[in-house]
Write a protein that holds these residues in place. Structure first.
Motif, PDB file in Angstrom:
ATOM      1  N   LEU A 160      39.048  59.197  44.674  1.00  0.00           N
ATOM      2  CA  LEU A 160      40.108  58.569  45.466  1.00  0.00           C
ATOM      3  C   LEU A 160      39.604  57.211  45.925  1.00  0.00           C
ATOM      4  O   LEU A 160      38.600  57.130  46.623  1.00  0.00           O
ATOM      5  CB  LEU A 160      40.448  59.424  46.703  1.00  0.00           C
ATOM      6  N   LEU A 161      40.301  56.156  45.515  1.00  0.00           N
ATOM      7  CA  LEU A 161      39.873  54.808  45.897  1.00  0.00           C
ATOM      8  C   LEU A 161      40.942  54.194  46.789  1.00  0.00           C
ATOM      9  O   LEU A 161      42.064  53.960  46.348  1.00  0.00           O
ATOM     10  CB  LEU A 161      39.705  53.938  44.657  1.00  0.00           C
ATOM     11  N   ASP A 162      40.573  53.929  48.025  1.00  0.00           N
ATOM     12  CA  ASP A 162      41.560  53.394  48.962  1.00  0.00           C
ATOM     13  C   ASP A 162      41.332  51.893  49.166  1.00  0.00           C
ATOM     14  O   ASP A 162      40.373  51.500  49.818  1.00  0.00           O
ATOM     15  CB  ASP A 162      41.484  54.149  50.292  1.00  0.00           C
ATOM     16  N   GLU A 163      42.201  51.088  48.588  1.00  0.00           N
ATOM     17  CA  GLU A 163      42.186  49.625  48.727  1.00  0.00           C
ATOM     18  C   GLU A 163      40.822  48.990  48.462  1.00  0.00           C
ATOM     19  O   GLU A 163      40.257  48.329  49.331  1.00  0.00           O
ATOM     20  CB  GLU A 163      42.646  49.224  50.142  1.00  0.00           C
ATOM     21  N   PRO A 164      40.311  49.157  47.248  1.00  0.00           N
ATOM     22  CA  PRO A 164      39.005  48.538  46.961  1.00  0.00           C
ATOM     23  C   PRO A 164      39.043  47.010  46.978  1.00  0.00           C
ATOM     24  O   PRO A 164      37.988  46.387  47.033  1.00  0.00           O
ATOM     25  CB  PRO A 164      38.659  49.065  45.563  1.00  0.00           C
ATOM     26  N   SER A 165      40.235  46.394  46.968  1.00  0.00           N
ATOM     27  CA  SER A 165      40.286  44.929  46.936  1.00  0.00           C
ATOM     28  C   SER A 165      40.452  44.311  48.320  1.00  0.00           C
ATOM     29  O   SER A 165      40.468  43.095  48.462  1.00  0.00           O
ATOM     30  CB  SER A 165      41.440  44.467  46.045  1.00  0.00           C
ATOM     31  N   LEU A 166      40.545  45.170  49.335  1.00  0.00           N
ATOM     32  CA  LEU A 166      40.868  44.685  50.686  1.00  0.00           C
ATOM     33  C   LEU A 166      39.787  43.744  51.230  1.00  0.00           C
ATOM     34  O   LEU A 166      38.628  44.115  51.368  1.00  0.00           O
ATOM     35  CB  LEU A 166      41.027  45.875  51.628  1.00  0.00           C
ATOM     36  N   GLY A 167      40.199  42.512  51.517  1.00  0.00           N
ATOM     37  CA  GLY A 167      39.317  41.550  52.168  1.00  0.00           C
ATOM     38  C   GLY A 167      38.100  41.154  51.339  1.00  0.00           C
ATOM     39  O   GLY A 167      37.031  40.930  51.879  1.00  0.00           O
ATOM     40  N   ILE A 168      38.275  41.076  50.020  1.00  0.00           N
ATOM     41  CA  ILE A 168      37.137  40.773  49.154  1.00  0.00           C
ATOM     42  C   ILE A 168      37.440  39.537  48.331  1.00  0.00           C
ATOM     43  O   ILE A 168      38.577  39.323  47.896  1.00  0.00           O
ATOM     44  CB  ILE A 168      36.845  41.983  48.244  1.00  0.00           C
ATOM     45  N   ALA A 169      36.412  38.734  48.083  1.00  0.00           N
ATOM     46  CA  ALA A 169      36.563  37.525  47.285  1.00  0.00           C
ATOM     47  C   ALA A 169      37.147  37.871  45.916  1.00  0.00           C
ATOM     48  O   ALA A 169      36.711  38.847  45.292  1.00  0.00           O
ATOM     49  CB  ALA A 169      35.209  36.848  47.121  1.00  0.00           C
ATOM     50  N   PRO A 170      38.127  37.059  45.419  1.00  0.00           N
ATOM     51  CA  PRO A 170      38.826  37.368  44.163  1.00  0.00           C
ATOM     52  C   PRO A 170      37.892  37.634  42.986  1.00  0.00           C
ATOM     53  O   PRO A 170      38.142  38.531  42.183  1.00  0.00           O
ATOM     54  CB  PRO A 170      39.662  36.116  43.913  1.00  0.00           C
ATOM     55  N   ILE A 171      36.784  36.912  42.929  1.00  0.00           N
ATOM     56  CA  ILE A 171      35.885  37.095  41.786  1.00  0.00           C
ATOM     57  C   ILE A 171      35.253  38.490  41.801  1.00  0.00           C
ATOM     58  O   ILE A 171      35.091  39.135  40.762  1.00  0.00           O
ATOM     59  CB  ILE A 171      34.811  35.985  41.734  1.00  0.00           C
ATOM     60  N   LEU A 172      34.972  38.981  43.020  1.00  0.00           N
ATOM     61  CA  LEU A 172      34.401  40.331  43.134  1.00  0.00           C
ATOM     62  C   LEU A 172      35.467  41.392  42.876  1.00  0.00           C
ATOM     63  O   LEU A 172      35.176  42.459  42.339  1.00  0.00           O
ATOM     64  CB  LEU A 172      33.776  40.522  44.518  1.00  0.00           C
ATOM     65  N   VAL A 173      36.723  41.102  43.264  1.00  0.00           N
ATOM     66  CA  VAL A 173      37.804  42.049  42.983  1.00  0.00           C
ATOM     67  C   VAL A 173      37.861  42.298  41.478  1.00  0.00           C
ATOM     68  O   VAL A 173      37.949  43.438  41.018  1.00  0.00           O
ATOM     69  CB  VAL A 173      39.154  41.498  43.485  1.00  0.00           C
ATOM     70  N   LYS A 174      37.769  41.231  40.716  1.00  0.00           N
ATOM     71  CA  LYS A 174      37.810  41.330  39.262  1.00  0.00           C
ATOM     72  C   LYS A 174      36.680  42.229  38.760  1.00  0.00           C
ATOM     73  O   LYS A 174      36.892  43.120  37.936  1.00  0.00           O
ATOM     74  CB  LYS A 174      37.673  39.942  38.651  1.00  0.00           C
ATOM     75  N   ALA A 175      35.466  41.977  39.289  1.00  0.00           N
ATOM     76  CA  ALA A 175      34.303  42.757  38.869  1.00  0.00           C
ATOM     77  C   ALA A 175      34.490  44.229  39.218  1.00  0.00           C
ATOM     78  O   ALA A 175      34.182  45.113  38.406  1.00  0.00           O
ATOM     79  CB  ALA A 175      33.046  42.206  39.542  1.00  0.00           C
ATOM     80  N   ILE A 176      35.020  44.478  40.421  1.00  0.00           N
ATOM     81  CA  ILE A 176      35.177  45.867  40.851  1.00  0.00           C
ATOM     82  C   ILE A 176      36.236  46.570  40.003  1.00  0.00           C
ATOM     83  O   ILE A 176      36.035  47.709  39.554  1.00  0.00           O
ATOM     84  CB  ILE A 176      35.514  45.914  42.358  1.00  0.00           C
ATOM     85  N   PHE A 177      37.341  45.879  39.711  1.00  0.00           N
ATOM     86  CA  PHE A 177      38.388  46.509  38.891  1.00  0.00           C
ATOM     87  C   PHE A 177      37.887  46.808  37.474  1.00  0.00           C
ATOM     88  O   PHE A 177      38.253  47.809  36.881  1.00  0.00           O
ATOM     89  CB  PHE A 177      39.653  45.645  38.860  1.00  0.00           C
ATOM     90  N   LYS A 178      37.029  45.932  36.982  1.00  0.00           N
ATOM     91  CA  LYS A 178      36.446  46.164  35.668  1.00  0.00           C
ATOM     92  C   LYS A 178      35.628  47.462  35.691  1.00  0.00           C
ATOM     93  O   LYS A 178      35.678  48.260  34.752  1.00  0.00           O
ATOM     94  CB  LYS A 178      35.549  44.970  35.303  1.00  0.00           C
ATOM     95  N   GLN A 179      34.902  47.660  36.782  1.00  0.00           N
ATOM     96  CA  GLN A 179      34.067  48.867  36.867  1.00  0.00           C
ATOM     97  C   GLN A 179      34.900  50.129  37.107  1.00  0.00           C
ATOM     98  O   GLN A 179      34.479  51.216  36.736  1.00  0.00           O
ATOM     99  CB  GLN A 179      32.989  48.706  37.946  1.00  0.00           C
TER     100      GLN A 179
END
Lengths: 239, 298
Positions: A160-179
């Protein structure tokens, strides 16, 4: 992708005192899928996640995972069944080191699986570099990586992933979504809550749109991405 | 110089008793964010329970085995009372406003204090002399066997507790629960069991502290928990409440400080100076000496 239904929610209702937050939702997740729950602030996304993990108790309805009725269990027994929850706001243990946080993630299985740890460090090399650092000193994005890594340490079947992009730099959001894609490829079923509808729908197989405690829309991710209603409400496009 | 060394020895003895009791306050606060005001009275109760074990169970004979048995039986009884206290007075109020639990703690304090009075009476009782009065003269300083026992046993218990918290799986569960209860539950930690465990450890250490106080000062009264509890509570705050090494450090510092004030100024001023020390430390370091200051990113 098989058709085995791994997880179902039926007619779930949740209230805070006299205020109804979830007003009867049903959804299902099949093995191996990435399913996303979209919605604005206050729609009930996080409440749904917290109710699955039994941090909040349901008022009515059922939540089933592999034949187990979760609503009858205390919160600490959920992870043992194979559902791991990376909570909203990350909730890492700030005064413990990165490594200690990861070890706590494996608390339910008693022994750390060295392969899982290696896999997590491969996905997020930053965590390995900073493993002796206190989690509270990491950047927001790194803390999110840690929260996801910590929840994987129990070798869950469903994440269960709750808002992994919340308040994070866009470049890291991309990296996290890739993972997240990589996590799914390794056979972990993912239920993802997001406000970032576009990114979530690009990643997911199917989606549900939550509006003030009810499911307003659901369907395959590609359809939702193309639908006028989603475009209008979440992607900021005009007719 | 002799006064200094003598007060150093006395201060370390008193300090280790404060530290043992302070650990109970700080551990409960760490996980539940609640000041367990009944803890001081639990300490007083353990002196009376120890006396009862001595007279009723051991038939007033004091062998080495007997004394050890008094410690174990008393600690076990107090651990049971501690767990019961949490179930009855605190667990039902877990989700209630903070103030309700504080009032419940104050109520529990009075219940235990009056319970002691009803069972053992309002007058001072004299605790038996279970440790032989042996004194050693070391370079102008007089040290009793009792002092050595108190200091050594306290240090052993504190090191053991520290290792338990830092090195074991259960210790990790305690640390996680004190940082974030919901996140701890998501890791599969049973926070209710952790809280019971905290009360078992805190009450047992408090029982050892209470027996030391009884053995050292001999006179025990039903209301003595207030005084020793307050001192230990101050020790916990000086060290940084919620922080386990902090409680040990705070207890030792407080013991040394009050011994030196008694030795160099006057024992009647010890309390006044102690509170001045507390205020001074809180002005400089509001979270205590070892209190956490790491800001969490949101």
């Amino acid at each position: 992708m098989s058709n085995d239904v791994l997880f179902t929610i039926e007619d779930l209702e949740v209230s805070y005192g006299s205020i109804a937050a979830i007003k009867g939702i049903s959804l299902e997740v099949r093995k191996g899928e990435i399913v996303t729950i979209l919605g604005a602030n206050g729609a009930g996304k996080t409440t749904t996640m917290r109710t699955i993990s039994q941090l909040i108790k349901a008022k009515a309805g059922s939540i089933r995972f592999k034949g187990h009725e979760l609503t009858k269990l205390p919160a600490h027994k959920i992870v043992k069944l194979g559902i791991s929850h990376s909570p909203e706001g990350r909730r890492v243990f700030g005064v413990l080191t990165v490594e200690e946080n990861l070890m706590l993630g494996a608390y339910s299985r008693r022994k750390v699986n060295p392969e899982t740890l290696r896999w997590i460090y491969e996905m997020f090399p930053r965590l390995e570099e900073r493993r002796k650092q206190l989690a509270g000193t990491l950047s927001g994005g790194e803390q999110q990586m840690l929260a996801i890594g910590r929840s994987l340490m129990s070798d869950p079947e469903m994440l269960l992933l709750d808002e992994p992009s919340l308040g994070i730099a866009p470049i890291l959001v991309k990296a996290i979504f890739k993972q997240i894609k990589e996590i799914s490829r390794q056979g972990v079923t993912v239920l993802l809550v997001e406000q970032n509808a576009k990114a979530a729908l690009k990643l997911a197989d199917r989606g549900y749109v939550l509006e003030v405690g009810r499911i307003a829309l659901d369907g395959p991710a590609a359809e939702l991405l193309a639908s006028d209603k989603i475009q209008e409400a979440y992607l900021g496009k005009k007719h | 110089m002799d006064t200094f060394l003598q007060q150093l020895a006395n201060g370390l003895t008193i300090g280790s008793m404060f530290a043992l009791v302070a650990l109970g306050y700080t551990m409960v606060y760490g996980v539940m964010k609640l000041i367990n005001f009944a803890h001081g009275d639990m300490v007083a109760a353990s002196a009376f329970v120890g006396l009862m074990v001595y007279t009723q169970i051991l038939g007033q004979t004091a062998s080495l085995v007997g004394v050890v048995a008094i410690f174990f039986i008393t600690a076990a009884i107090m651990a049971c009372i501690g767990v019961t206290l949490e179930r009855v007075a605190y667990r039902p109020l877990r989700t209630a406003p903070r103030l309700s639990a504080v009032v419940s703690a104050l109520g529990a304090s009075l219940v235990i204090q009056n319970g002691i009075m009803l069972i053992w009476g309002p007058r001072m009782r004299i605790f038996p002399e279970l440790v032989p009065q042996v004194y050693w003269h070391v370079g102008g300083v007089i040290i009793s066997m009792m002092q050595v026992i108190i200091l050594v046993l306290s240090l052993i218990l504190m090191v053991a507790l520290y290792l338990f918290i830092e090195k074991t799986r259960m210790g990790a569960a305690i640390r996680a629960s004190s940082l974030d209860q919901d996140a701890a539950r998501l890791m599969g930690i049973n926070v209710d069991s952790v809280i019971s465990l905290i009360f078992i450890i805190g009450s047992s250490l408090g029982a050892v502290g209470g027996l030391f106080i009884a053995l050292y000062y001999r006179g025990i009264t039903f209301d003595m928990g207030w005084q020793y509890g307050l001192y230990a509570f101050i020790a916990a705050i000086i060290g940084g409440i919620g922080n386990i090494p902090g409680a040990m450090l705070g207890g030792m510092l407080l013991g040394l400080f009050s011994a030196f004030i008694s030795g160099y100024v006057s024992s009647t001023w010890a309390d006044a100076f102690t509170f001045m020390l507390l205020i001074g430390i809180l002005i400089v370091r509001p979270t205590g000496l070892l209190g956490e200051r790491v800001a969490e990113k949101v």
